[in-house]
Design a protein around this motif. Structure first.
Motif, short mmCIF file in Angstrom:
data_model
loop_
_atom_site.label_atom_id
_atom_site.label_comp_id
_atom_site.label_asym_id
_atom_site.label_seq_id
_atom_site.Cartn_x
_atom_site.Cartn_y
_atom_site.Cartn_z
N ASP A 8 0.85 -1.19 0.00
CA ASP A 8 0.00 0.00 0.00
C ASP A 8 0.89 1.24 0.00
O ASP A 8 2.10 1.15 0.16
CB ASP A 8 -0.96 0.00 1.19
N SER A 29 1.36 2.84 -14.18
CA SER A 29 0.16 2.24 -13.61
C SER A 29 0.19 0.73 -13.76
O SER A 29 0.78 0.20 -14.69
CB SER A 29 -1.09 2.77 -14.31
N ALA A 31 -2.65 -2.51 -13.69
CA ALA A 31 -4.05 -2.91 -13.68
C ALA A 31 -4.10 -4.37 -13.25
O ALA A 31 -3.40 -5.22 -13.82
CB ALA A 31 -4.67 -2.75 -15.06
N ARG A 32 -4.91 -4.67 -12.24
CA ARG A 32 -5.00 -6.03 -11.72
C ARG A 32 -6.45 -6.50 -11.77
O ARG A 32 -7.35 -5.82 -11.27
CB ARG A 32 -4.50 -6.07 -10.28
N ASP A 33 -6.66 -7.66 -12.38
CA ASP A 33 -7.99 -8.25 -12.47
C ASP A 33 -8.31 -8.97 -11.17
O ASP A 33 -7.59 -9.88 -10.75
CB ASP A 33 -8.05 -9.24 -13.64
N ALA A 34 -9.36 -8.54 -10.51
CA ALA A 34 -9.80 -9.18 -9.27
C ALA A 34 -11.29 -9.49 -9.40
O ALA A 34 -12.12 -8.58 -9.41
CB ALA A 34 -9.55 -8.28 -8.08
N TYR A 37 -13.13 -7.71 -12.28
CA TYR A 37 -13.14 -6.25 -12.21
C TYR A 37 -11.70 -5.77 -12.08
O TYR A 37 -10.95 -6.29 -11.25
CB TYR A 37 -13.97 -5.80 -11.00
N HIS A 39 -8.69 -3.40 -10.98
CA HIS A 39 -8.28 -2.40 -10.01
C HIS A 39 -7.02 -1.76 -10.56
O HIS A 39 -6.11 -2.46 -11.02
CB HIS A 39 -7.98 -3.05 -8.65
N TYR A 40 -6.95 -0.44 -10.52
CA TYR A 40 -5.82 0.30 -11.08
C TYR A 40 -5.02 0.93 -9.96
O TYR A 40 -5.58 1.50 -9.02
CB TYR A 40 -6.32 1.37 -12.05
N TYR A 41 -3.71 0.82 -10.07
CA TYR A 41 -2.78 1.33 -9.06
C TYR A 41 -1.71 2.17 -9.73
O TYR A 41 -1.23 1.82 -10.81
CB TYR A 41 -2.09 0.18 -8.32
N ILE A 65 -4.20 3.46 -4.94
CA ILE A 65 -5.34 3.08 -5.77
C ILE A 65 -5.80 4.28 -6.58
O ILE A 65 -5.91 5.39 -6.06
CB ILE A 65 -6.49 2.53 -4.93
N ASP A 67 -8.94 5.73 -8.53
CA ASP A 67 -10.39 5.53 -8.65
C ASP A 67 -10.88 5.94 -10.01
O ASP A 67 -10.44 6.82 -10.64
CB ASP A 67 -11.14 6.34 -7.59
#
Length: 67
Positions: A8, A29, A31-34, A37, A39-41, A65, A67
């Motif tokens: 984090d 960036s 992008a992780r598929d969870a 859906y 999630h972008y970091y 994160i 949004d």
């Protein structure tokens, strides 16, 4: 492929690990598929933590994160 620890934004809680062909840089960036859906970091810090027992350094990223 390097296994990278993703923390984090404060760098104190491990969020997940991932295999990367190259180490992402600050400002890039992820992008992780969870569960179907994404999630972008945003990468905000990069460091390498020494693992003396293994005789190697572990690559680590701090992210926030998006949004």
């Amino acid at each position: 492929m390097a296994q990278v620890e993703i923390y984090d934004g404060e760098g104190d809680q491990l969020l997940f690990t991932g295999g990367f062909d190259f180490l992402p840089r600050v400002g890039e960036s992820i992008a992780r598929d969870a569960d179907g859906y994404f999630h972008y970091y945003e990468v905000i810090d990069v460091w390498h933590r020494e693992e003396p027992e293994a005789g190697r350094f572990q690559p680590c990223l701090a992210v926030k994160i998006i949004d």
